[in-house]
Design a protein around this motif. Structure first.
Motif, mmCIF file in Angstrom:
data_model
loop_
_atom_site.group_PDB
_atom_site.id
_atom_site.type_symbol
_atom_site.label_atom_id
_atom_site.label_comp_id
_atom_site.label_asym_id
_atom_site.label_seq_id
_atom_site.Cartn_x
_atom_site.Cartn_y
_atom_site.Cartn_z
ATOM 1 N N LEU A 95 -6.661 75.267 34.638
ATOM 2 C CA LEU A 95 -7.435 76.018 35.637
ATOM 3 C C LEU A 95 -7.565 74.949 36.840
ATOM 4 C CD1 LEU A 95 -10.085 78.288 34.079
ATOM 5 C CD2 LEU A 95 -7.718 78.790 34.806
ATOM 6 N N LEU A 96 -7.773 73.589 36.532
ATOM 7 C CA LEU A 96 -7.938 72.594 37.718
ATOM 8 C C LEU A 96 -6.670 72.516 38.359
ATOM 9 C CD1 LEU A 96 -8.998 70.216 38.910
ATOM 10 C CD2 LEU A 96 -8.300 68.620 36.993
ATOM 11 N N GLN A 97 -5.721 72.560 37.585
ATOM 12 C CA GLN A 97 -4.182 72.421 38.225
ATOM 13 C C GLN A 97 -4.171 73.423 39.391
ATOM 14 O OE1 GLN A 97 -0.681 73.199 36.016
ATOM 15 N NE2 GLN A 97 0.584 71.995 37.226
ATOM 16 N N LEU A 98 -4.063 74.610 38.923
ATOM 17 C CA LEU A 98 -4.084 75.896 39.480
ATOM 18 C C LEU A 98 -4.782 76.153 40.540
ATOM 19 C CD1 LEU A 98 -2.466 78.250 36.674
ATOM 20 C CD2 LEU A 98 -1.332 76.809 38.398
ATOM 21 N N ALA A 99 -6.147 75.534 40.703
ATOM 22 C CA ALA A 99 -7.108 75.760 41.686
ATOM 23 C C ALA A 99 -6.735 74.720 42.814
ATOM 24 C CB ALA A 99 -8.367 75.425 41.127
ATOM 25 N N LEU A 100 -5.982 73.833 42.774
ATOM 26 C CA LEU A 100 -5.753 72.911 43.672
ATOM 27 C C LEU A 100 -4.841 73.592 44.776
ATOM 28 C CD1 LEU A 100 -5.150 69.945 41.485
ATOM 29 C CD2 LEU A 100 -7.167 69.846 43.065
ATOM 30 N N PRO A 101 -4.974 72.859 46.147
ATOM 31 C CA PRO A 101 -4.079 73.268 47.021
ATOM 32 C C PRO A 101 -2.667 73.013 46.976
ATOM 33 C CG PRO A 101 -5.506 71.843 47.913
ATOM 34 C CD PRO A 101 -5.865 71.894 46.550
ATOM 35 N N GLY A 102 -1.733 73.681 47.177
ATOM 36 C CA GLY A 102 -0.296 73.214 47.541
ATOM 37 C C GLY A 102 0.428 73.832 46.292
ATOM 38 N N THR A 161 -7.258 80.293 49.013
ATOM 39 C CA THR A 161 -6.213 79.952 49.983
ATOM 40 C C THR A 161 -6.854 78.851 50.861
ATOM 41 O OG1 THR A 161 -7.436 81.661 51.317
ATOM 42 C CG2 THR A 161 -5.603 82.367 50.292
ATOM 43 N N GLY A 162 -5.908 78.496 51.996
ATOM 44 C CA GLY A 162 -6.179 77.213 52.657
ATOM 45 C C GLY A 162 -5.901 75.946 52.096
ATOM 46 N N GLU A 163 -5.527 74.929 52.935
ATOM 47 C CA GLU A 163 -5.229 73.548 52.636
ATOM 48 C C GLU A 163 -6.369 72.706 52.491
ATOM 49 O OE1 GLU A 163 -1.994 72.160 54.796
ATOM 50 O OE2 GLU A 163 -0.598 73.769 54.453
ATOM 51 N N GLY A 164 -6.100 71.667 51.563
ATOM 52 C CA GLY A 164 -7.350 70.746 51.459
ATOM 53 C C GLY A 164 -8.383 71.322 50.427
ATOM 54 N N LEU A 165 -9.474 70.384 50.468
ATOM 55 C CA LEU A 165 -10.649 70.723 49.677
ATOM 56 C C LEU A 165 -11.685 70.177 50.060
ATOM 57 C CD1 LEU A 165 -11.006 68.433 47.161
ATOM 58 C CD2 LEU A 165 -9.268 69.719 46.113
ATOM 59 N N GLN A 166 -12.927 70.819 49.610
ATOM 60 C CA GLN A 166 -14.160 69.795 49.897
ATOM 61 C C GLN A 166 -14.789 69.626 48.504
ATOM 62 O OE1 GLN A 166 -17.320 72.182 51.790
ATOM 63 N NE2 GLN A 166 -18.549 70.542 51.914
ATOM 64 N N PHE A 179 -15.275 71.017 43.520
ATOM 65 C CA PHE A 179 -14.669 71.073 44.904
ATOM 66 C C PHE A 179 -14.417 72.635 45.447
ATOM 67 C CE2 PHE A 179 -10.843 70.951 41.984
ATOM 68 C CZ PHE A 179 -10.129 72.284 42.567
ATOM 69 N N ARG A 180 -14.483 72.876 46.608
ATOM 70 C CA ARG A 180 -14.515 74.223 47.264
ATOM 71 C C ARG A 180 -13.215 74.236 48.038
ATOM 72 N NH1 ARG A 180 -19.134 74.547 49.858
ATOM 73 N NH2 ARG A 180 -20.076 75.997 48.472
ATOM 74 N N ARG A 181 -12.439 75.377 47.816
ATOM 75 C CA ARG A 181 -11.295 75.560 48.815
ATOM 76 C C ARG A 181 -11.695 76.117 50.108
ATOM 77 N NH1 ARG A 181 -6.223 76.382 45.923
ATOM 78 N NH2 ARG A 181 -5.509 76.853 48.317
ATOM 79 N N PRO A 182 -10.895 76.049 51.240
ATOM 80 C CA PRO A 182 -11.259 76.840 52.309
ATOM 81 C C PRO A 182 -11.766 78.212 52.143
ATOM 82 C CG PRO A 182 -9.498 75.079 52.618
ATOM 83 C CD PRO A 182 -9.753 75.183 51.202
ATOM 84 N N GLY A 183 -10.958 78.792 51.142
ATOM 85 C CA GLY A 183 -10.963 80.128 51.089
ATOM 86 C C GLY A 183 -12.268 80.747 50.256
ATOM 87 N N GLY A 184 -13.015 79.763 49.709
ATOM 88 C CA GLY A 184 -14.093 80.141 49.291
ATOM 89 C C GLY A 184 -14.264 79.741 47.689
#
Length: 518
Positions: free
Chosen positions: A347-354, A456-461, A472-477
């Motif tokens: 779930l960590l791998q598949l949550a990451l952008p890219g 969705t969205g690139e990058g993470l916070q 972390f949060r993805r741009p899509g929420g």
């Protein structure tokens, strides 16, 4: 279908010998893969990467290629490949295949011609033949070691030596020779004209060699493709980028095709060089694969992987396992512990952008298998004199159904690498019927990854999190929380989309990951 379909795709690595056997000889093949395409579609992956299926004496199980533009009879034929490609495309699956440019098989017609032609010939100029060192030329031309153990040089009867960074059966090609580069381009066009969607470039940081082939910094542990830095002249020479620009120029004539490089370079800036606009579309970043199961190591892996692509056109490319490294179930502790952590890591791998690459059997939670000595086949085992066991443990055939070996992989019980007893619960058939299984977790995660706007969205916070956790949060929420603290932690506010362990009590257990949206 956009031209850049691969930017957020999930690829599935098919180690062809070990995926599915269609003709009952105990070795996986193209027919077996064709028979499992609907399984892969239903799993939810976007594309396949198929390891080499070309004619080969199999000294390194296909990575010693005798003819890069045909199919080895053990795997099928070109008609079988064309049928596989057509059926995969009809199911919405793209097909990428391995290309092995750094070296050929010693049985390749070019190398046989080089042996016959003798020193100074145009035939030898396609490879890296050199006179030996020492008074009588009886010592290797330099001190380079083979990745598989021993020296990287073998002497031929007329007294010259040839370079092989891998096994002696894998002589390195000379990419300073225009004929060699032209032949690679011809191979790429051959498969692109048949309709493949892209390539995985084997040893993509190889190919270029420094002028004069000078001695390198002595290294006791050569390590399988590990990055040993600038003192290692075998890899990551600046001239390799000329090769990648030529590869890209071919791909650009076939819109919607791509290449991913196997680039074992740990320095972020040097990795980024392979991802310039006129080079590779993707490069594997192995930091997640090599990271220890600690919050600091995993966070560092993510930070560095994102930093490496920050100023390039490429997305990050995440890998947890492959055919060269211990499977992550085993790396993380084996048994119940390794499986629990592997669920969290998925779930960590598949949550990451890219881009994400899965290795066949990841979705079943396959562990490594401790094989008896007489079953080992990896050249590392033989080249090291039995000191290194090699990579066979992570290449065991995939268990599909039933209660005894070969678990539906083949119509016969004995397979090219033996399958252990006790894998009935690991089979795809058993796991498909269990909503709590690893397979069900992967299917749910991949379905959300392709359909939920939260992912969705690139990058993470990065978000504040309890000690021993990553969040972390993805741009899509999407909020992704990974707990490695050793104790339960409260879930943040939001709706749980998916979790790798039971979160019914509002807490995330240790060694678990949850996906949430606020």
């Amino acid at each position: 279908m956009t031209d850049a379909w691969w930017r957020d795709a999930v690829f599935y690595q098919v180690y062809i010998r070990s995926f599915a056997d269609g003709n009952g000889d105990g070795v996986g093949d193209l027919a077996g893969l064709r028979g499992r395409l609907t399984y892969l579609r239903d799993l939810g992956v976007d594309a396949l990467w198929i390891t080499p299926f070309f004619p080969s004496p199999m000294a390194d199980h296909g990575y010693d290629v005798a003819d890069p533009r045909d199919v080895a009879p053990v795997f099928g034929d070109l008609a079988e490949f064309d049928a596989l490609l057509s059926e995969a495309h009809a199911l919405g699956l793209r097909i990428t295949i391995d290309v092995v440019p750094n070296h050929s098989s010693h049985e390749h017609e070019w190398f046989q011609a080089a042996l016959a032609a003798g020193p100074g010939s145009p035939e030898r100029a396609r490879y890296l033949f050199r006179d030996g060192s020492g008074p009588d030329g009886s010592e290797p031309p330099n001190n380079w070691p083979s990745v598989f153990g021993g020296p990287a040089w073998t002497r031929v009867p007329d007294g010259q030596w040839y370079l092989h960074i891998f096994a002696p059966e894998q002589p390195d090609l000379n990419f300073g020779n225009p004929e060699v580069l032209g032949d690679l381009e011809e191979t790429l066009r051959f498969w692109l004209d048949r309709g493949v969607d892209g390539f995985r470039i084997d040893v993509a940081h190889g190919m270029a060699k420094p002028d004069g082939l000078p001695d390198m910094v002595p290294m006791d542990d050569t390590g399988l493709l590990d990055d040993h830095g600038p003192g290692d002249h075998r890899f990551d020479q600046d001239g390799v980028h000329l090769v990648h620009r030529r590869i890209r120029a071919v791909l650009d004539r076939y819109p919607g095709t791509m290449a991913v490089g196997e680039v074992w370079v740990s320095d972020d800036e040097r990795l980024a060089r392979y991802l310039r606009p006129d080079e590779l579309q993707l490069a594997f970043n192995f930091k997640l694969l090599t990271a220890e199961w600690t919050p600091t190591a995993l966070r560092d892996a993510v930070v560095h992987s994102l930093a490496a692509v920050e100023d390039s056109p490429a997305p990050a490319c995440w890998v947890l396992s492959n055919h060269d490294r211990p499977r992550h179930v085993t790396r993380y502790g084996d048994g119940e512990l390794g499986t629990r952590r592997a669920r969290a890591a998925a779930l960590l791998q598949l949550a990451l952008p890219g881009v994400a690459y899965l290795y066949n059997g990841d979705e079943l939670g396959m562990p490594d298998v401790d094989l008896p000595d007489d079953a080992l086949q990896d050249p590392i085992w033989f080249r090291s004199g039995g000191k290194e066991r090699g990579r066979d443990a992570c290449r065991i055939p995939v268990p599909w159904s039933g209660t005894e070996p070969s678990y539906g992989f083949s119509s016969r019980p004995d397979t090219w690498l033996p399958m252990p007893e006790g894998w009935a619960a690991l089979t795809a058939q058993a796991q498909a019927a269990d909503p709590a299984s690893m397979l069900s977790l992967y299917r749910a995660a991949l379905a959300l990854r392709s359909s939920s706007p939260a992912l969705t969205g690139e990058g993470l916070q990065w978000l504040p999190s309890p000690d021993g956790c990553l969040a972390f949060r993805r741009p899509g929420g999407l909020v992704c929380l990974v707990n490695l603290s050793g104790a339960d932690v409260p879930l943040p506010e939001g709706t749980v989309l998916l979790a790798s362990a039971d979160v019914a009590g509002g807490h995330l257990p240790d060694d678990a990951t949850a996906w949430l949206v606020a």
